[in-house]
Write a protein that holds these residues in place. Structure first.
Motif, PDB file in Angstrom:
ATOM      1  N   UNK B  97       0.841  -1.205   0.000  1.00  9.41           N
ATOM      2  CA  UNK B  97       0.000   0.000   0.000  1.00  9.41           C
ATOM      3  C   UNK B  97       0.871   1.249   0.000  1.00  9.41           C
ATOM      4  N   UNK B  98       1.935   1.199   0.797  1.00 10.90           N
ATOM      5  CA  UNK B  98       2.812   2.370   0.907  1.00 10.90           C
ATOM      6  C   UNK B  98       3.508   2.669  -0.423  1.00 10.90           C
ATOM      7  N   UNK B  99       3.700   1.634  -1.228  1.00 12.29           N
ATOM      8  CA  UNK B  99       4.364   1.843  -2.516  1.00 12.29           C
ATOM      9  C   UNK B  99       3.363   2.154  -3.625  1.00 12.29           C
ATOM     10  N   UNK B 100       2.108   2.279  -3.274  1.00  7.81           N
ATOM     11  CA  UNK B 100       1.143   2.756  -4.258  1.00  7.81           C
ATOM     12  C   UNK B 100       0.145   1.737  -4.775  1.00  7.81           C
ATOM     13  N   UNK B 101       0.268   0.475  -4.365  1.00  4.19           N
ATOM     14  CA  UNK B 101      -0.734  -0.499  -4.816  1.00  4.19           C
ATOM     15  C   UNK B 101      -2.079  -0.181  -4.171  1.00  4.19           C
ATOM     16  N   UNK B 102      -3.129  -0.289  -4.986  1.00  7.53           N
ATOM     17  CA  UNK B 102      -4.448  -0.064  -4.406  1.00  7.53           C
ATOM     18  C   UNK B 102      -5.416  -1.177  -4.764  1.00  7.53           C
ATOM     19  N   UNK B 103      -4.891  -2.282  -5.297  1.00  6.03           N
ATOM     20  CA  UNK B 103      -5.742  -3.461  -5.392  1.00  6.03           C
ATOM     21  C   UNK B 103      -4.847  -4.700  -5.421  1.00  6.03           C
ATOM     22  N   UNK B 104      -5.435  -5.818  -5.041  1.00  7.51           N
ATOM     23  CA  UNK B 104      -4.650  -7.019  -4.825  1.00  7.51           C
ATOM     24  C   UNK B 104      -5.400  -8.225  -5.361  1.00  7.51           C
ATOM     25  N   UNK B 105      -4.682  -9.046  -6.105  1.00 12.46           N
ATOM     26  CA  UNK B 105      -5.252 -10.307  -6.570  1.00 12.46           C
ATOM     27  C   UNK B 105      -4.275 -11.421  -6.201  1.00 12.46           C
ATOM     28  N   UNK B 106      -4.218 -11.769  -4.922  1.00  9.87           N
ATOM     29  CA  UNK B 106      -3.237 -12.766  -4.481  1.00  9.87           C
ATOM     30  C   UNK B 106      -3.634 -14.170  -4.942  1.00  9.87           C
ATOM     31  N   UNK B 107      -2.647 -15.026  -5.120  1.00  5.66           N
ATOM     32  CA  UNK B 107      -2.924 -16.426  -5.442  1.00  5.66           C
ATOM     33  C   UNK B 107      -3.793 -17.038  -4.346  1.00  5.66           C
ATOM     34  N   UNK B 108      -3.446 -16.757  -3.094  1.00  6.85           N
ATOM     35  CA  UNK B 108      -4.257 -17.210  -1.959  1.00  6.85           C
ATOM     36  C   UNK B 108      -5.074 -16.019  -1.472  1.00  6.85           C
ATOM     37  N   UNK B 109      -6.381 -16.080  -1.611  1.00  2.00           N
ATOM     38  CA  UNK B 109      -7.190 -14.918  -1.228  1.00  2.00           C
ATOM     39  C   UNK B 109      -6.957 -14.503   0.228  1.00  2.00           C
ATOM     40  N   UNK B 110      -7.085 -13.224   0.467  1.00  2.00           N
ATOM     41  CA  UNK B 110      -6.899 -12.675   1.808  1.00  2.00           C
ATOM     42  C   UNK B 110      -8.238 -12.094   2.241  1.00  2.00           C
ATOM     43  N   UNK B 111      -8.668 -12.394   3.452  1.00  3.97           N
ATOM     44  CA  UNK B 111      -9.973 -11.884   3.890  1.00  3.97           C
ATOM     45  C   UNK B 111      -9.882 -10.395   4.201  1.00  3.97           C
ATOM     46  N   UNK B 112     -10.983  -9.719   4.055  1.00  6.14           N
ATOM     47  CA  UNK B 112     -11.000  -8.279   4.272  1.00  6.14           C
ATOM     48  C   UNK B 112     -10.637  -7.938   5.713  1.00  6.14           C
ATOM     49  N   UNK B 113     -11.086  -8.772   6.672  1.00  8.42           N
ATOM     50  CA  UNK B 113     -10.783  -8.491   8.079  1.00  8.42           C
ATOM     51  C   UNK B 113      -9.285  -8.617   8.327  1.00  8.42           C
TER      52      UNK B 113
END
Ligand code: HEM
Ligand code: SF4
Lengths: 550, 143
Positions: B97-113
């Motif tokens: 996030x600090x480097x500017x990413x604002x969306x994520x599509x990880x191989x292993x999904x990450x829960x919002x919490x």
């Protein structure tokens, strides 16, 4: 000394909480060791041969007595009553239980300490001159700049997954006491003819299996652009450092492969861009930090005279003290290398005693040196004899600084999972063989450094005499190297020839010293003689066939 | 198209498939591109105004080149979606996030919490980057 404000404290506290959560998940079996490993490594927790090892950062090697006392207490409470001061000016504990690790980090945080970035492919703890702020030959006190660098490098989001680990050393004296040119980046604070301060950047040095001396990349970077220049150096490395082979991943290989000129060109280009982003902390921040490093309240007009009628004291003063910038004061180095001892080890009681002595005699300050000793930077000469007596009682007055028994040794096969051979017993045997102080002083300055494998944690490449442990068909074997040095005359040592057994290497070292004694010219140190006469006479003596008995 | 799993933007997600950097150079109408670790993010700088999505691939989490790529794009004014894909783990979210990413599509999904918790780990930051958070030094001297 620097003191945390609420921001700094919040950062280490957050780290402790995060790690406590991670350890709980691991102990509960919610995450596997494979998943946990990168997390614990971010907190300096290694799994070694017999137990977990915790590496605690000592920022630029500087401690106050409260911190030092805590290091002693941790040794008692969580380890086996001792700690190991390392060539990276840090301290390691060798017998740590995983379940204790969060509590140790919490104890450390309570005295403004941590284990952040003491391992992993990130910017490691910055090292510095152990005499900073005290040395008579100092041009600029490097500590405020090192603190600026500490804050910038802590949890830097872009540079946490570099091709390989990254070590920065920073000095502000003519004399390099920090092996600066053997680091990924060495920064020397210098002054130009106009008296302005600048940062001279050496980039691409290192030891390990391919030792290299860093070339100068930035001649005179203004201190208020130091962080931007670092961003540029690191970004070029992060983008173009090799990631195909971990043995070629250090920045030294990049600088070597593309050449210093091309690396400099890329850094300059990136630097010009980064300057437009205003990433640099403002001058007021550097001033704020400098405020913590004001000179302590030295008494003015003290005499430099010392009563040296006690001969043992006189020897120690001669060997283990250095010129201070303030008249009437001196810099004391406490040797952690007693005859036959383990280099860098100190018991909890010794650590606490050193803390007390720092409080009483050194304006509350101590330093860890990369040669694995402890420094009291500001001792009043009038107190020196009393101080020496207390050190002597505790076995801490060995008068061998920079002599052959002041050995640097890595943990080696006694602890380290990567080792080929043990380092500690070899160090102990050499130290015992040369225990006679008169003989050591006759040999003069002689830096002996031992690594238990090619990774070179014991700086063997930079030893006047270096010893490298190798594995020879399953048997521990030791190669001898001669002619290395760190500091202004940095050079890399060369291997003499075939290796030796554990006892054989001690004999070989002795033979090398005999050659020196026979051949030295007036005023020459061991390494000077070696440079003048070359390897051949040493080789001849070391590998001469012994007459066969009966 | 990769399903994104976490998104910190309010605009409509881009539907176009992301093309390789080489293909992008040849396709004057492409709006989405995917950067591999060895690609030079600076090659995209002349085309930032027609880009709506840049995916940065992390084949292994330990290969940190994508962090520099992301920052370079943001530093040059890229305002579209910047998506980290591949071996993206919870422990990297905050730095990303600090480097500017604002969306994520990880191989292993990450829960919002889990993501919220991870992103709240650091109360403060020491560096000025591209995420707009004031560095500690700025707060110290803002009075
Ligand atoms: C005990 C476990 C240790 C492990 C697993 C370990 C691992 C390594 C490795 C793999 C390298 C080579 C890096 C490379 O060439 O890319 C290295 C270098 C080095 N390590 Fe260690 N090390 C350990 C202990 C220590 C200790 C106790 C110190 C002293 C604080 C230390 C200081 C150094 C230094 C000074 C170098 C050489 C300089 C450099 O190239 O970075 N290491 N270590
Ligand atoms: S030099 Fe080798 S044996 Fe010694 S500590 Fe480093 S990795 Fe271990």
């Amino acid at each position: 000394m620097y003191q945390y404000d609420s921001y700094d404290q919040a950062m280490v506290d957050a780290r402790v909480a995060e790690f406590r959560d991670q350890v709980e998940r691991r102990l509960a079996g919610d995450i596997t060791e494979d998943q946990f490993k990168p997390l614990r490594l971010k907190n300096g927790l290694y799994l070694q041969l017999h137990a977990y090892m915790l590496r605690v950062a000592v920022p630029y090697g500087t401690l106050n007595s409260t911190q030092m006392r805590m290091l002693g207490d941790i040794a008692d409470k969580y380890d086996r009553g001792y700690g190991h001061f390392t060539t990276r000016q840090n301290i390691q504990y060798n017998w740590i239980k995983l379940s204790d690790a969060p509590d140790i980090l919490a104890d450390l945080a309570s005295v403004e300490m941590h284990a952040i970035q003491t391992s992993g492919n990130c910017i490691r703890n910055t090292t510095s001159d152990q005499f900073a702020g005290a040395a008579a030959d100092e041009l600029v006190d490097p500590r405020p700049y090192a603190e600026l660098l500490r804050q910038w490098s802590t949890f830097h989001p872009e540079f946490d997954y570099l091709p390989r680990k990254f070590k920065i050393a920073m000095i502000g004296s003519e004399t390099d006491r920090a092996a600066m040119k053997l680091h990924d980046i060495g920064i020397q604070l210098v002054r130009n003819d106009a008296g302005e301060i600048g940062c001279k950047f050496y980039v691409g040095g290192g030891m390990g299996r391919t030792p290299m001396i860093a070339p100068v990349i930035g001649d005179f970077v203004p201190p208020l652009q130091m962080i931007s220049y670092l961003e540029a150096c690191l970004r070029v490395y992060n983008r173009y450092g090799r990631r195909d082979n971990k043995y070629k991943a250090r920045i030294k290989i990049l600088v070597h492969e593309i050449g210093a000129d091309e690396y400099r060109r890329q850094v300059e280009e990136e630097f010009a861009h980064i300057l437009t982003l205003n990433l640099e902390p403002p001058p007021a921040e550097l001033e704020r930090i400098k405020g913590f490093f004001e000179q302590p309240g030295f008494e003015a007009g003290l005499s430099d005279d010392l009563d040296l009628s006690d001969p043992d004291f006189a020897l120690w003063v001669d060997q283990n003290t250095h010129a201070h910038k303030q008249a009437g004061y001196t810099i004391v180095t406490i040797s952690l290398k007693p005859a036959g001892g383990i280099p860098g080890d100190a018991t909890a009681d010794q650590i606490r005693l050193m803390a007390d002595l720092a409080k009483e005699h050194s304006f509350d300050e101590l330093r860890v040196t990369h040669a694995q000793n402890i420094v009291l930077p500001h001792v009043k000469k009038a107190d020196l004899y009393a101080l020496w007596q207390k050190l002597d009682e505790a076995g801490l007055a060995t008068a061998n600084l920079d002599l052959i028994s002041d050995i640097i040794a890595c943990p080696g096969l006694d602890y380290c999972a990567l080792a080929n051979a043990r380092s500690i017993p070899v160090a102990q045997k050499i130290s015992a063989r040369f225990a006679d102080l008169g003989r050591q002083r006759e040999l003069g300055e002689l830096k002996l450094k031992i690594s238990g494998c090619i990774n070179a944690c014991g700086h063997h490449h930079a030893g006047h005499i270096g010893i490298l442990g190798v594995d020879r068909k399953g048997v521990e074997n030791y190669q001898l190297l001669l002619g290395g040095s760190e500091g202004a005359d940095t050079s890399l040592a060369s291997i003499t020839g075939p290796g030796f057994s554990e006892d054989g290497i001690v004999d070989a070292v002795e033979k090398a010293t005999d050659v020196y004694l026979a051949q030295r010219a007036d005023g020459e140190r061991f390494v000077d003689t070696f440079r003048r006469i070359g390897m051949a006479p040493f080789k001849e003596a070391i590998y001469a066939k012994e007459p066969v008995n009966g | 198209m990769v399903e994104q799993n976490l998104r910190f933007r309010s605009d409509e997600p881009v539907g176009d498939p992301a093309v390789t950097v080489d293909a992008f150079a040849d396709q004057s109408n492409a709006t989405a591109v995917r950067i591999e670790p060895g690609d030079d993010a600076r090659a995209l700088l002349p085309h930032l105004d027609r880009l709506a999505l840049v995916e940065v691939n992390f084949p292994t989490y330990g290969d940190g080149r994508g962090y520099s790529a992301a920052r370079i794009l943001r530093e040059h004014g890229y305002a579209g979606e910047l998506r980290a894909v591949g071996d993206v783990l919870i422990d990297q979210l905050s730095h990303m996030r600090r480097c500017g990413f604002d969306s994520f599509a990880p191989d292993q999904p990450i829960s919002a919490e889990a993501a919220d918790k991870a992103l709240a780990t650091w109360p403060e930051v020491y560096q000025k980057t591209v995420d707009g958070r004031p560095a500690i030094w700025a707060k110290r001297h803002s009075a």
